[in-house]
Scaffold this motif. Structure first.
Motif, mmCIF file in Angstrom:
data_model
loop_
_atom_site.group_PDB
_atom_site.id
_atom_site.type_symbol
_atom_site.label_atom_id
_atom_site.label_comp_id
_atom_site.label_asym_id
_atom_site.label_seq_id
_atom_site.Cartn_x
_atom_site.Cartn_y
_atom_site.Cartn_z
ATOM 1 N N ASN A 1 41.562 -61.203 29.207
ATOM 2 C CA ASN A 1 41.309 -62.162 29.896
ATOM 3 C C ASN A 1 43.078 -62.187 31.168
ATOM 4 N N PHE A 2 43.714 -62.370 30.885
ATOM 5 C CA PHE A 2 44.835 -61.916 31.477
ATOM 6 C C PHE A 2 44.881 -61.262 32.629
ATOM 7 N N LEU A 3 45.400 -59.743 31.817
ATOM 8 C CA LEU A 3 45.409 -58.191 32.447
ATOM 9 C C LEU A 3 44.552 -58.362 34.279
ATOM 10 N N THR A 4 42.737 -59.273 33.669
ATOM 11 C CA THR A 4 41.790 -58.756 34.573
ATOM 12 C C THR A 4 42.486 -59.870 35.774
ATOM 13 N N THR A 5 42.918 -60.920 35.698
ATOM 14 C CA THR A 5 43.077 -61.591 36.295
ATOM 15 C C THR A 5 44.176 -61.518 37.230
ATOM 16 N N VAL A 6 45.514 -61.272 36.473
ATOM 17 C CA VAL A 6 47.167 -60.650 37.400
ATOM 18 C C VAL A 6 46.612 -59.114 37.772
ATOM 19 N N VAL B 1 45.914 -70.458 44.359
ATOM 20 C CA VAL B 1 47.948 -70.667 45.303
ATOM 21 C C VAL B 1 48.298 -68.976 45.661
ATOM 22 N N VAL B 2 47.332 -68.201 45.730
ATOM 23 C CA VAL B 2 47.369 -66.865 45.441
ATOM 24 C C VAL B 2 46.261 -66.681 47.333
ATOM 25 N N LYS B 3 45.321 -67.153 47.862
ATOM 26 C CA LYS B 3 45.079 -67.598 49.312
ATOM 27 C C LYS B 3 46.146 -67.390 49.865
ATOM 28 N N SER B 4 47.088 -68.233 49.643
ATOM 29 C CA SER B 4 48.032 -68.622 51.117
ATOM 30 C C SER B 4 49.405 -67.668 50.449
ATOM 31 N N ALA B 5 49.644 -66.737 49.735
ATOM 32 C CA ALA B 5 50.341 -65.853 49.283
ATOM 33 C C ALA B 5 50.722 -65.095 50.224
ATOM 34 N N SER B 6 51.490 -64.561 50.857
ATOM 35 C CA SER B 6 52.392 -63.053 51.558
ATOM 36 C C SER B 6 52.243 -62.175 50.940
ATOM 37 N N PRO B 7 51.815 -60.519 50.628
ATOM 38 C CA PRO B 7 52.406 -59.476 49.915
ATOM 39 C C PRO B 7 53.730 -59.549 49.296
ATOM 40 N N LYS B 8 54.563 -59.962 50.182
ATOM 41 C CA LYS B 8 55.818 -59.918 49.609
ATOM 42 C C LYS B 8 55.603 -61.442 48.201
ATOM 43 N N ILE C 1 53.804 -62.366 46.893
ATOM 44 C CA ILE C 1 52.657 -61.744 45.159
ATOM 45 C C ILE C 1 53.998 -60.732 44.392
ATOM 46 N N ASP C 2 54.496 -59.908 45.345
ATOM 47 C CA ASP C 2 55.780 -59.019 44.672
ATOM 48 C C ASP C 2 56.503 -60.536 43.987
ATOM 49 N N GLN C 3 56.784 -60.959 44.482
ATOM 50 C CA GLN C 3 58.171 -61.803 44.013
ATOM 51 C C GLN C 3 57.810 -62.642 43.033
ATOM 52 N N ALA C 4 55.992 -62.751 42.815
ATOM 53 C CA ALA C 4 56.114 -63.906 41.695
ATOM 54 C C ALA C 4 55.829 -62.842 40.903
ATOM 55 N N PHE C 5 55.486 -61.799 40.887
ATOM 56 C CA PHE C 5 54.996 -61.092 38.940
ATOM 57 C C PHE C 5 57.126 -60.804 38.939
ATOM 58 N N LYS C 6 57.817 -60.711 39.703
ATOM 59 C CA LYS C 6 59.033 -60.697 39.136
ATOM 60 C C LYS C 6 59.920 -61.762 38.615
ATOM 61 N N GLU C 7 59.384 -63.102 39.361
ATOM 62 C CA GLU C 7 59.444 -64.235 38.925
ATOM 63 C C GLU C 7 58.555 -64.232 37.295
ATOM 64 N N TYR C 8 57.952 -63.462 37.277
ATOM 65 C CA TYR C 8 56.974 -64.449 35.436
ATOM 66 C C TYR C 8 57.662 -62.878 34.780
ATOM 67 N N ALA C 9 58.315 -61.966 35.598
ATOM 68 C CA ALA C 9 59.777 -61.072 34.879
ATOM 69 C C ALA C 9 60.340 -62.046 34.018
ATOM 70 N N GLU C 10 61.004 -62.695 34.837
ATOM 71 C CA GLU C 10 62.267 -62.941 34.889
ATOM 72 C C GLU C 10 61.876 -64.369 33.762
ATOM 73 N N GLY D 1 54.708 -67.997 40.688
ATOM 74 C CA GLY D 1 54.781 -67.530 38.791
ATOM 75 C C GLY D 1 54.868 -67.939 38.402
ATOM 76 N N VAL D 2 55.249 -69.231 38.013
ATOM 77 C CA VAL D 2 55.327 -70.383 37.029
ATOM 78 C C VAL D 2 54.030 -70.407 37.084
ATOM 79 N N GLY D 3 52.454 -70.092 38.118
ATOM 80 C CA GLY D 3 51.123 -70.033 37.556
ATOM 81 C C GLY D 3 50.971 -69.098 36.684
ATOM 82 N N ILE D 4 51.236 -68.315 37.043
ATOM 83 C CA ILE D 4 51.077 -67.049 36.001
ATOM 84 C C ILE D 4 51.358 -66.862 34.911
#
Ligand SMILES: [Fe+2]
Ligand SMILES: [Fe+2]
Length: 303
Positions: free
Chosen positions: A279-284, A204-211, A213-222, A149-152
């Protein structure tokens, strides 16, 4: 991933570019307060037609001070994040270790550079300008989220610096040369940070579960909402700084118009330019097409 970023190339570019704080500020290098500091694309002060040109200039410079302070603030959490990430793997790929430590060293240098410019601003500006904080509280809040989340969020910040320079500053002949030099030198090194942070996020994504990853996008929004709250508070400070600096009595409607304009300018500067950066949108989008859609849905509020 459709890019050719590598730790080795980023390190080589960084070593080629490397500048010192004293190359940019101090000695006979001073801010010129007869000139704007921020490009109009970010400052957005000219639409306030009830202000005289010199008042627009003052508000532009107050936005310049806010920019120095805001980057000082966000880099305070980028630095420990990069150090913590590097610390996990200090052996193995030598280029990776050196590129990440260089990244951290450059952010520490940028924090110092922004502080030096703020001091120079405070020495030359008519009155005091307040800024939100303290940085420690902001860092603590941001770094309480997951590394992804912080990385994004950091990737967003790295890309906006590039956009600010390329779209508003590079070909702009009106700006104070000293402030322009700051934005240019920052951009030169941030160009490597965008690549390195993309590599960090991908690892970091390589070792993240789908859950996760979903959480990371919520954290980005937070984190975005947290920064937006800071932006709302800072808008009030910027307007107050303007009143203090000019002594002008704003009518209720003028104050409302200035507040709305500064808020819109700040939101675009720090949030909109990232949430719409291709470029940010491509990565996310590669991490999560759904997460990308969420960011695209949020973006219009900040544009
Ligand atoms: Fe930086
Ligand atoms: Fe950076």
């Amino acid at each position: 991933m459709p890019h050719n970023y590598s730790y080795q190339a980023a390190l080589a570019a960084s070593e080629r570019i490397g500048w010192k704080v004293d190359d940019i500020i101090g000695g006979d290098k001073h801010l010129d307060f007869t000139k704007p500091f921020m490009p109009e694309a970010l400052a957005q002060v000219k639409q306030l037609s009830f202000l005289a040109p010199e008042e627009q200039l003052t508000l532009n410079q107050i936005r310049g001070h806010e920019y120095l302070a805001m980057f000082g603030l966000v880099e305070e959490f980028i630095l420990p994040y990069v150090v913590d990430h590097a610390r996990l793997q200090l052996s193995g790929d030598d280029y990776r270790v050196r590129a990440l430590l260089q990244f951290a060293g450059e952010e520490a240098k940028h924090i110092h550079l922004f502080k030096r410019f703020r001091q120079e601003f405070e020495d030359g500006f008519a009155s005091r300008c307040d800024f939100i904080g303290p940085a420690e509280d902001v860092s603590r809040f941001v770094l309480s989220h997951s590394p992804l989340g912080v990385g994004i969020a950091i990737l967003h910040i790295e890309w906006i610096t590039l956009r600010h320079y390329i779209e508003g500053v590079k070909d702009n002949q009106n700006l104070d040369p000293q402030f322009k030099s700051l934005l240019k030198h920052h951009w030169l090194e941030e160009s490597q940070h965008t690549k390195l942070d993309t590599l960090i996020v991908e690892s970091v994504v390589k070792s993240a579960s789908p859950k996760e990853i979903d959480q990371a996008f919520k954290e980005y929004a937070e984190i975005g909402a947290f920064l937006d709250n800071g932006i709302k508070q800072q808008t009030e400070f910027d307007v107050e700084s303007f009143v203090n600096a000019t002594g002008r009595n704003l009518s209720k409607s003028e104050r409302e118009a200035m507040t709305a304009t500064v808020l819109k300018g700040m939101r675009w500067t720090y949030l909109g330019t990232g949430m719409t950066h291709p470029n940010f949108l491509t990565t996310v989008g590669q991490i999560s097409p759904e997460g990308k859609k969420q960011i695209e849905a949020m973006a219009p509020m900040f544009c």
